[in-house]
Enzyme design. Structure first.
Site, PDB file in Angstrom:
ATOM      1  N   PHE A  71      75.259  40.552  48.839  1.00 40.19           N
ATOM      2  CA  PHE A  71      75.652  41.872  49.344  1.00 40.19           C
ATOM      3  C   PHE A  71      77.160  41.891  49.520  1.00 40.19           C
ATOM      4  CE2 PHE A  71      76.898  45.098  52.304  1.00 40.19           C
ATOM      5  CZ  PHE A  71      76.228  46.204  51.826  1.00 40.19           C
TER       6      PHE A  71
ATOM      7  N   ASP B 221      83.689  35.945  50.353  1.00 41.75           N
ATOM      8  CA  ASP B 221      83.471  37.201  51.072  1.00 41.75           C
ATOM      9  C   ASP B 221      83.018  36.842  52.483  1.00 41.75           C
ATOM     10  OD1 ASP B 221      82.647  39.531  52.241  1.00 41.75           O
ATOM     11  OD2 ASP B 221      81.506  40.271  50.519  1.00 41.75           O
TER      12      ASP B 221
ATOM     13  N   LYS C 234      85.035  44.114  58.831  1.00 41.37           N
ATOM     14  CA  LYS C 234      84.225  44.185  60.061  1.00 41.37           C
ATOM     15  C   LYS C 234      84.996  43.758  61.328  1.00 41.37           C
ATOM     16  CE  LYS C 234      79.793  44.576  57.867  1.00 41.37           C
ATOM     17  NZ  LYS C 234      79.259  43.961  56.662  1.00 41.37           N
TER      18      LYS C 234
HETATM   19  C1  LIG Z   1      79.337  44.636  55.327  1.00 35.52           C
HETATM   20  C2  LIG Z   1      79.717  43.789  54.184  1.00 35.52           C
HETATM   21  C3  LIG Z   1      80.516  44.275  53.134  1.00 35.52           C
HETATM   22  C4  LIG Z   1      80.911  45.729  53.009  1.00 35.52           C
HETATM   23  O1  LIG Z   1      81.658  46.186  54.078  1.00 35.52           O
HETATM   24  P1  LIG Z   1      81.795  47.776  54.316  1.00 35.52           P
HETATM   25  O2  LIG Z   1      82.828  47.866  55.398  1.00 35.52           O
HETATM   26  O3  LIG Z   1      80.457  48.257  54.736  1.00 35.52           O
HETATM   27  O4  LIG Z   1      82.238  48.374  53.041  1.00 35.52           O
HETATM   28  C5  LIG Z   1      80.897  43.404  52.131  1.00 35.52           C
HETATM   29  N1  LIG Z   1      80.512  42.120  52.152  1.00 35.52           N
HETATM   30  C6  LIG Z   1      79.738  41.608  53.134  1.00 35.52           C
HETATM   31  C7  LIG Z   1      79.346  40.172  53.096  1.00 35.52           C
HETATM   32  C8  LIG Z   1      79.294  42.433  54.180  1.00 35.52           C
HETATM   33  O5  LIG Z   1      78.502  41.953  55.124  1.00 35.52           O
END
Ligand SMILES: *Cc1c(COP(=O)(O)O)cnc(C)c1O
Length: 427
Positions: A149, A236, A276
């Site tokens: 994700f 990520d 985040k």
């Molecule tokens: C939440 C998330 C995203 C996307 O972030 P948004 O601010 O919702 O665009 C990307 N990668 C990971 C691992 C995430 O948990």
């Protein structure tokens, strides 16, 4: 014995109905309407108090409405909010110096959302591949993992294997090779088979997939393989970063984490993606960090964002990162994560509904003993809500437990009592 589910108040029902009537149905929220948050708690419109065990998908690591972060936002918002990058502002450079030293990289590229930061990392990786590595134009491939994700843009969903995220949104962006997660051989085979690999994009723990923690050493081996093949290792850490997993980063490299990283440093990514909790969940802030050899491929006019690096974001992010260090939240996450998983494993011994407990730090999940198609996990989350704890199922039968990192041991114990009581209603 299943008791009647708590009824919603008229006030909640009216507000839920408005979202149903006027909002696109791109989410399926748990029926609870929140109006206030402080620390580990949120309150609904009827004044009922809940433990937040989702923390807005790990955005609110510092706790709801942290006074220091909110103070920084108010102060900056009253002075200057947006200049665009057409001009310099007095906050951005200060943030850039702070965040690069904090995480141990030469440079940062600020954006707003996690998905934008992932897009930025992909563009950066491709440009590096053509201009530094020497891959022929349009031939670069980036390796990604199954069940990943990384956000919701057209390119990112192109390499998702979640049908819901992908179906009917094509045609898809090319240039991605998908391999199984936590499988070093699969990575090595792809790296050996092609000269056109530019990068490997990976979540240190797969959060949305249900908090899937890879085998010890996987990330370090993957990084070593990438290095050997001159391929960028792109982490990520939008969900796993900022102290969530008991260290400042789940890939904990050369950073200013309070433990100094002598505590088994795993890997240093070539490109680090944050979002985040870099703002404590009070403002959309994301960032891509890399060293000069990579970041310098981006020249003026080649990438950007109107809001990226705005003064409010800069001031908020500095405050949010200071809170992580001041309050030793990585240490707290590590210590309380152990207590939480131990408590959950004890419940699992008494209650067969918990099939598995997994996680790291305060990023945890339980797998409920039912199929992914069952609505049992949803029903259990409704019962948690009734008893004062908010959590949400992911992928059907998994429930993530990720409270704000400011939670105390006593509160964790209280939550374990709530969790067991709710689960006992279903056996
Ligand atoms: C939440 C998330 C995203 C996307 O972030 P948004 O601010 O919702 O665009 C990307 N990668 C990971 C691992 C995430 O948990």
């Amino acid at each position: 014995m299943i008791q009647m589910e708590q009824k919603l108040s008229t006030k909640s029902e009216v507000l839920i109905e408005k979202e149903n009537r006027y909002g696109a149905h791109n989410y399926h929220p748990l029926p609870v309407v929140l109006e206030k948050g402080e620390g580990v708690f949120v309150w609904d419109v009827d004044g009922k108090k809940y433990y937040d065990f989702l923390s807005s998908y790990s955005a609110v690591n510092q706790g709801h409405c942290h006074p220091k972060i909110i103070g920084a936002m108010i102060h900056q918002a009253q002075k200057l909010t947006l200049t665009s990058r057409a001009f310099y502002n007095d906050q951005l450079g200060v943030f850039e110096e702070y965040v690069t030293k904090y995480f141990g990289f030469d440079k940062v590229l600020p954006m707003n959302t996690g998905a934008e930061a992932v897009e930025t990392a992909l563009k950066l990786c491709r440009k590096w591949a053509y201009e530094v590595k020497g891959i022929a134009e349009n031939q670069a491939q980036i390796i990604v993992c199954e069940n990943n994700f990384h956000g919701r843009t057209t390119t990112i969903i192109s390499f998702s294997n979640d049908e819901g995220a992908r179906k009917s949104f094509g045609p898809y962006t090319e240039g991605f090779i998908k391999i199984p997660y936590d499988n070093i051989d699969a990575l090595e085979n792809v790296l050996k088979a092609s000269k056109n690999i530019a990068g490997f994009l990976v979540e240190p723990i797969q959060g949305e997939a249900g908090v899937y923690v890879p085998t010890e050493g996987y990330l370090a081996k993957a990084k070593a393989l990438c290095e050997a093949h001159n391929v960028l290792f792109i982490a990520d850490e939008v969900q796993t970063g900022i102290a969530r997993t008991g260290r400042l980063l789940a890939t904990c490299g050369n950073c200013s984490c309070e433990k100094g990283c002598e505590n088994k440093p795993e890997v240093k990514p070539d490109i680090l993606i944050l979002g985040k909790a870099i703002s404590g969940g009070v403002y959309p802030v994301s960032a891509v960090l890399a060293n000069d050899a990579i970041m310098n491929v981006i020249k003026p006019g080649q990438h950007g964002s109107t809001f990226g690096g705005n003064p409010v974001a800069a001031a908020v992010a500095i405050a949010a990162l200071e809170v992580i260090q001041d309050e030793k939240l990585a240490e707290n996450a590590e210590r309380l994560g152990i207590i939480l998983r131990k408590g959950l494993n004890e419940i699992a011994q008494r209650n067969p509904l918990i099939e598995l407990v997994r996680g790291k730090g305060l990023l945890n999940a339980i797998v409920i003993n039912c199929g992914e198609e069952s609505d049992l996990a949803w029903e259990i989350c409704l019962r948690f809500r009734d008893y004062g704890l908010l959590a949400k199922p992911t992928h059907g039968n998994k429930i993530r437990f990720a409270p704000p990192l400011v939670i105390t041991e006593e509160q964790i114990k209280d939550c374990l009592t709530i969790i067991e009581r709710a689960l006992n209603d279903f056996i």
